[in-house]
Design a protein around this motif. Structure first.
Motif, short mmCIF file in Angstrom:
data_model
loop_
_atom_site.label_atom_id
_atom_site.label_comp_id
_atom_site.label_asym_id
_atom_site.label_seq_id
_atom_site.Cartn_x
_atom_site.Cartn_y
_atom_site.Cartn_z
N UNK A 1 -42.73 -27.11 -6.07
CA UNK A 1 -41.78 -28.03 -6.71
C UNK A 1 -41.42 -27.55 -8.10
N UNK A 2 -40.15 -27.47 -8.39
CA UNK A 2 -39.74 -27.15 -9.76
C UNK A 2 -39.88 -28.43 -10.59
N UNK A 3 -40.26 -28.31 -11.87
CA UNK A 3 -40.38 -29.50 -12.69
C UNK A 3 -39.03 -30.20 -12.81
N UNK A 4 -39.08 -31.54 -12.81
CA UNK A 4 -37.83 -32.33 -12.86
C UNK A 4 -37.30 -32.32 -14.29
N UNK A 5 -36.03 -32.09 -14.43
CA UNK A 5 -35.40 -32.15 -15.76
C UNK A 5 -35.40 -33.59 -16.27
N UNK A 6 -35.66 -33.77 -17.57
CA UNK A 6 -35.62 -35.12 -18.13
C UNK A 6 -34.18 -35.65 -18.16
N UNK A 7 -34.03 -36.95 -17.89
CA UNK A 7 -32.68 -37.53 -18.01
C UNK A 7 -32.53 -38.12 -19.42
N UNK A 8 -31.32 -38.02 -19.94
CA UNK A 8 -31.05 -38.47 -21.31
C UNK A 8 -30.30 -39.81 -21.23
N UNK A 9 -30.93 -40.93 -21.61
CA UNK A 9 -30.22 -42.21 -21.55
C UNK A 9 -29.16 -42.29 -22.64
N UNK A 10 -28.12 -43.13 -22.44
CA UNK A 10 -27.07 -43.25 -23.46
C UNK A 10 -27.63 -43.86 -24.76
N UNK A 11 -27.03 -43.48 -25.89
CA UNK A 11 -27.52 -43.94 -27.19
C UNK A 11 -26.38 -44.47 -28.03
N UNK A 12 -26.68 -45.33 -29.00
CA UNK A 12 -25.66 -45.83 -29.93
C UNK A 12 -25.24 -44.71 -30.87
N UNK A 13 -24.08 -44.87 -31.50
CA UNK A 13 -23.61 -43.84 -32.43
C UNK A 13 -24.58 -43.71 -33.60
N UNK A 14 -25.07 -44.86 -34.07
CA UNK A 14 -25.99 -44.85 -35.21
C UNK A 14 -27.27 -44.08 -34.87
N UNK A 15 -27.75 -44.31 -33.66
CA UNK A 15 -28.99 -43.63 -33.26
C UNK A 15 -28.74 -42.13 -33.08
N UNK A 16 -27.59 -41.77 -32.52
CA UNK A 16 -27.24 -40.35 -32.36
C UNK A 16 -27.18 -39.66 -33.72
N UNK A 17 -26.61 -40.39 -34.70
CA UNK A 17 -26.53 -39.83 -36.05
C UNK A 17 -27.93 -39.60 -36.62
N UNK A 18 -28.81 -40.59 -36.41
CA UNK A 18 -30.20 -40.45 -36.86
C UNK A 18 -30.88 -39.28 -36.15
N UNK A 19 -30.50 -39.12 -34.88
CA UNK A 19 -31.11 -38.00 -34.11
C UNK A 19 -30.81 -36.67 -34.77
N UNK A 20 -29.56 -36.52 -35.29
CA UNK A 20 -29.22 -35.28 -35.98
C UNK A 20 -30.11 -35.06 -37.20
N UNK A 21 -30.31 -36.16 -37.93
CA UNK A 21 -31.14 -36.07 -39.13
C UNK A 21 -32.58 -35.70 -38.77
N UNK B 1 -27.86 -31.61 -27.81
CA UNK B 1 -26.70 -31.10 -27.06
C UNK B 1 -26.37 -32.02 -25.89
N UNK B 2 -27.30 -32.91 -25.50
CA UNK B 2 -27.01 -33.91 -24.46
C UNK B 2 -26.78 -35.29 -25.08
N UNK B 3 -26.49 -35.32 -26.39
CA UNK B 3 -26.19 -36.58 -27.09
C UNK B 3 -27.34 -37.60 -27.03
N UNK B 4 -28.55 -37.14 -27.14
CA UNK B 4 -29.69 -38.06 -27.11
C UNK B 4 -29.72 -38.91 -28.37
N UNK B 5 -30.26 -40.12 -28.25
CA UNK B 5 -30.53 -40.97 -29.40
C UNK B 5 -31.82 -40.55 -30.07
N UNK B 6 -32.12 -41.22 -31.21
CA UNK B 6 -33.30 -40.85 -31.99
C UNK B 6 -34.58 -41.01 -31.17
N UNK B 7 -34.67 -42.12 -30.42
CA UNK B 7 -35.90 -42.39 -29.65
C UNK B 7 -36.13 -41.34 -28.59
#
Lengths: 576, 576
Positions: free
Chosen positions: B348-368, B419-425
């Motif tokens: 079995x190949x390891x399963x890729x993690x799925x990226x849940x949708x995030x708010x714009x504010x959280x995405x911005x924090x993710x960059x930081x 690159x998959x638009x993940x939120x901070x969490x």
């Protein structure tokens, strides 16, 4: 460095004893080495390998089903004696003839060759294939001059698997030669090993530098460079080895190779795997199919920091032989078929020498000679490090320890002979055998030849005179030159032995007494030994680069001069 | 020293790649380690071993028929992560439950324990036997505190042979515990090894001295003395081991023991055989029957100069299991029965993690946050040697390289998540997993816990405020203390994390903005980290002798303080 030892002179004997104790299920000890303790098919070829100690698993660790039938175990980095080789062959012989295989070093070539002649004289069919895998040690058109390094394993394995399949000796030779021609290695070194009891390593490579093509005893290589990354090392080794794939070696249905990445002692497994990762990539990119690779310690040099890569280009027959099962102490693959064990304790014990009766005069001379051998033993003990250091400059550093083992053995044999009232000739004969047998190496054999020349000239009846000595040493000089194939000016012991024996003869002929004649001859030897420092070395196992040893005297010439100098006092005191 | 490597951070990954390429006939790679590539009987127990790298053949070289079903491969001298262990167990499981066995070190105990809990939760029966053979590491009445060294092999071998015979997990545990209680080792060291890329060895023993009882990572032993002769070393080791043969361990029909004389890297085969010669004599004199001894490199520490002797006291059942055949990359005996191979590419190949949708504010924090992780990565790169040196004083020197691997992995995971638009969490969660999984060791797991506390507190919707940070770091402190069982004053990272998180919370509560609060908290952490230099260490894998690390700060506390200090600038610039 080698830290754990007792008396360094006994290091190899004690290592063998421990090895045999640990691997009683695979081997039993015989005089000179070890043989398999499993029964082989009657009439099959016996493969006997060997060389100096310090290279474990080579050579003793490679004895067992599917690999060697016997291994001859020399002193550290010194070839075993012809007597040892003969003994192991006699014990390993299954009636189908013997194949001798070993790394292509002068001392080994000499002694295995001698042993072969003796076996042939006794009606035992015997052939030799010397391993010449090290591409850095000579150019392709001088392939027969190349040294053997980790490619030993692929050649031995081929020979042994063929013998196991019941090939005739002729066929074993054919396939073993083919394996040798298809095996190419290249090594690098970062630092040398230290012999037990020695103060310093055999050689050093400057820190942060890597010696490219350096041999497993520190023999000079082709260049020096900064320590590369693991990937760069892989690229260096693979690119050099791929330059040497003659068309004839590439089988019609694609290139297949067994690959050995060998650590010499202190380069460890994880490092080797990092290098192997890139080797594997490069060989695959080159379209080569890798067959049962080995990454580990296969042919070492104590704890030398170095590594080598070996490619063994396969055809169908060689691939089958490479894949065949092995069950030896240090190398195992596949499932070996169950066979009967032999009882090591039932092997023939060596026959004790008989001591012929001697005249009183010869017995008296025997005491004097025994005293001289004891003086020589003490002298060598006192100078063992100095002789080792001299030898380490251009050679493999074993001269001191080899001379020490020889002198100890000769002196002990002389004492034993005295206690049985041996005459001078018999005492010298037994000392000669003991020296050659226990010292190993070329110098051991040569000192055996010298003592034997004295033995033959003195006999057990005459009272040795100045004339006996003069004749004996001329004979020694001639025998040594014929045996060792060295000429004057080759920067060997011969360069001191010629003036010594000639001066002795001239002085004795012109009426000098022995003490005076010896004195002058000894001075001539000392002068000649020092003069070897200015010579360019021509021959010898470990001297491909002349400049390396320019400025230092030859250790063999030096020790001869020291010995004849020390014997002077005894001759003088006995003459009075 | 370790000379051959590319980027030191990639050393272990590249070594695994090379190992798997060289031993494709025995193993296949899975996330976290390797498993056998032969099919085991359905319903039999799987034996999974593991620990830090740098000990080859332990642990990956011991995977194969008759030995382990899988090995988890940690970073150099650092325990693998619970995630790695879980992965290998899932891949190795045959439906009969899993026995986990490893040397008894704090990091390994922690992570194998966590993995076991997760497997149990998922309904996979799982038990643990930690190896405690090193008699120098704790007294007999604190046997459960002893370290595991070369006795790993006898314990693993017993477990695996029992599993091969179809024992139930309960029975495998019984016999493996018995093997561990009957396995006693003692080691000595002459010099330490150098980690790839490090400037100096992990530790040194003074020249001409021998550290008695020193552990395989340089953990302090029981005494120091002059380098003994080979015989004296044998006498020392045997006499200590024979003092610890409780009556209950001696079987009714005479004493039988398997004997392992293990070289740690630079003590070579011939030396080991010289020592073994005397070991063999002494044990025979003591009336002990030696069963299938092993002399060689079984559990190493890169090129550390050291050796150990192991006695494994046998009864009939243990002797049968010890003699059973093995076919693994680095340890083979007897003839294994032919079994089907598995196709590694079908795992079995390891399963890729799925990226849940995030708010714009959280995405911005993710960059930081990603920027902060990149700064941390650079910071650790710049200080990797310093952290390693600090850790080498009382520990195993892996803190620098472990933090480096973790920071690189976390930063790379963060970039990928961005690159998959993940939120901070989510970004923090993936970075936490990457750090723990790739760094290994206790510090890797702890940084996983810290990043995870941030992840859980931030989530993917909120814009992280000063209050979020304060709460997250209090949670981090509590989680780390509960996870690592360390209290204030134990001289660990906790000693810096407590004042850091408490100061941050106080300052935020009293109305400071994040940058000011962080500034003060960071100063408190720095001061507390330096103060660990005056503490007596209480816990930890490699710190049995407190005085050894007095006067140097704890490397975990130090790196925490450095990291929060460096993040200060980013917080400040983003607040503006």
């Amino acid at each position: 460095m080698t830290r754990l030892h007792n008396d360094p002179v006994k290091f190899v004997d004690e290592a063998i004893e421990g090895f045999v104790a640990a691997h009683a299920q695979h081997v039993c000890q015989v005089p000179g080495g070890v043989i398999r303790n499993t029964r082989s098919e009657k009439g099959t070829v016996a493969v006997v390998i060997g060389g100096g100690s310090g290279h474990y698993p080579a050579f003793a660790g490679l004895v067992g089903q599917g690999l060697a039938h016997g291994a001859v175990i020399g002193n550290l980095f010194a070839s075993p004696s012809a007597q040892q080789i003969y003994n192991v062959c006699k014990a390993a012989d299954n009636g189908g003839g013997v194949l001798l295989s070993f790394g292509n070093y002068a001392g080994d070539v000499l002694h295995f060759g001698q042993a072969r002649e003796r076996l042939l004289r006794e009606g035992i069919h015997c052939e030799i294939v010397a391993v010449t895998d090290d591409i850095s040690s000579a150019s392709l058109d001088e392939l027969q001059k190349r040294r053997g390094i980790a490619g030993d394993l692929t050649v031995f394995k081929t020979a042994a698997a063929a013998a196991e399949e019941g090939y005739s000796l002729e066929e074993v030779v054919r396939v073993t030669r083919a394996a040798n021609l298809r095996t190419r290695s290249m090594g690098v070194a970062f630092d040398g090993c230290t012999l037990p009891g020695a103060d310093d390593a055999l050689f050093h490579v400057p820190e942060d530098r890597m010696a490219v093509g350096m041999g497993i005893h520190g023999e000079p290589g082709i260049s020096e460079q900064e320590v590369p990354s693991a990937d760069e090392l892989a690229e260096l080794l693979v690119s050099h080895l791929l330059k040497e794939v003659p068309d004839v070696l590439v089988s019609a249905n694609g290139s297949r190779a067994a690959v050995l990445l060998n650590g010499l002692g202190a380069i460890k497994y994880e490092e080797l795997f990092v290098v192997y990762r890139r080797v594997n990539q490069l060989l695959k990119e080159a379209g080569i199919e890798i067959v049962e690779p080995e990454v580990g310690e296969l042919v070492t040099s104590l704890d030398m920091a170095g590594a080598s890569l070996t490619l063994f280009w396969l055809d169908d027959e060689l691939e089958r032989l490479w894949r065949a099962p092995v069950d030896s102490p240090a190398y195992r693959k596949g499932n070996s078929k169950p066979v009967a064990q032999i009882d090591g304790s039932k092997l023939d014990a060596p026959v004790e020498d008989t001591i012929p009766p001697a005249s009183e005069a010869s017995s008296e001379a025997a005491h004097c000679i025994s005293e001289a051998l004891s003086t020589i033993r003490q002298l060598i003990d006192d100078h063992v490090d100095e002789l080792g250091r001299l030898d380490a400059i251009a050679g493999d550093g074993d001269h001191g320890i080899g001379m020490q083992r020889g002198a100890v053995a000769a002196s002990e044999a002389a004492n034993k002979a005295l206690s049985s009232n041996a005459g001078a000739g018999t005492l010298l004969n037994l000392s000669a055998k003991a020296w050659a047998d226990r010292a190993g190496g070329t110098s051991g054999a040569i000192w055996g030849v010298i003592l034997n020349a004295l033995s033959v000239t003195f006999g057990d009846q005459d009272k040795p005179t100045a004339d006996h000595y003069a004749r004996a040493l001329i004979k020694a000089k001639e025998d040594v030159m014929s045996f060792g194939k060295a000429k004057a000016g080759d920067k060997t012991l011969v360069d001191a032995l010629i003036p010594f024996s000639q001066t002795l003869e001239q002085q004795v002929s012109s009426g000098d007494d022995l003490a005076n004649a010896w004195d002058k001859a000894s001075a001539a030897a000392a002068e000649a030994a020092e003069a070897t420092a200015d010579m360019i070395p021509q021959i010898g196992r470990a001297r491909p680069l002349a400049e390396k040893s320019l400025g230092t005297p030859d250790p063999g010439a030096k020790s001869l001069a020291m010995i004849v100098g020390a014997v002077q006092n005894i001759i003088q005191s006995h003459q009075r």
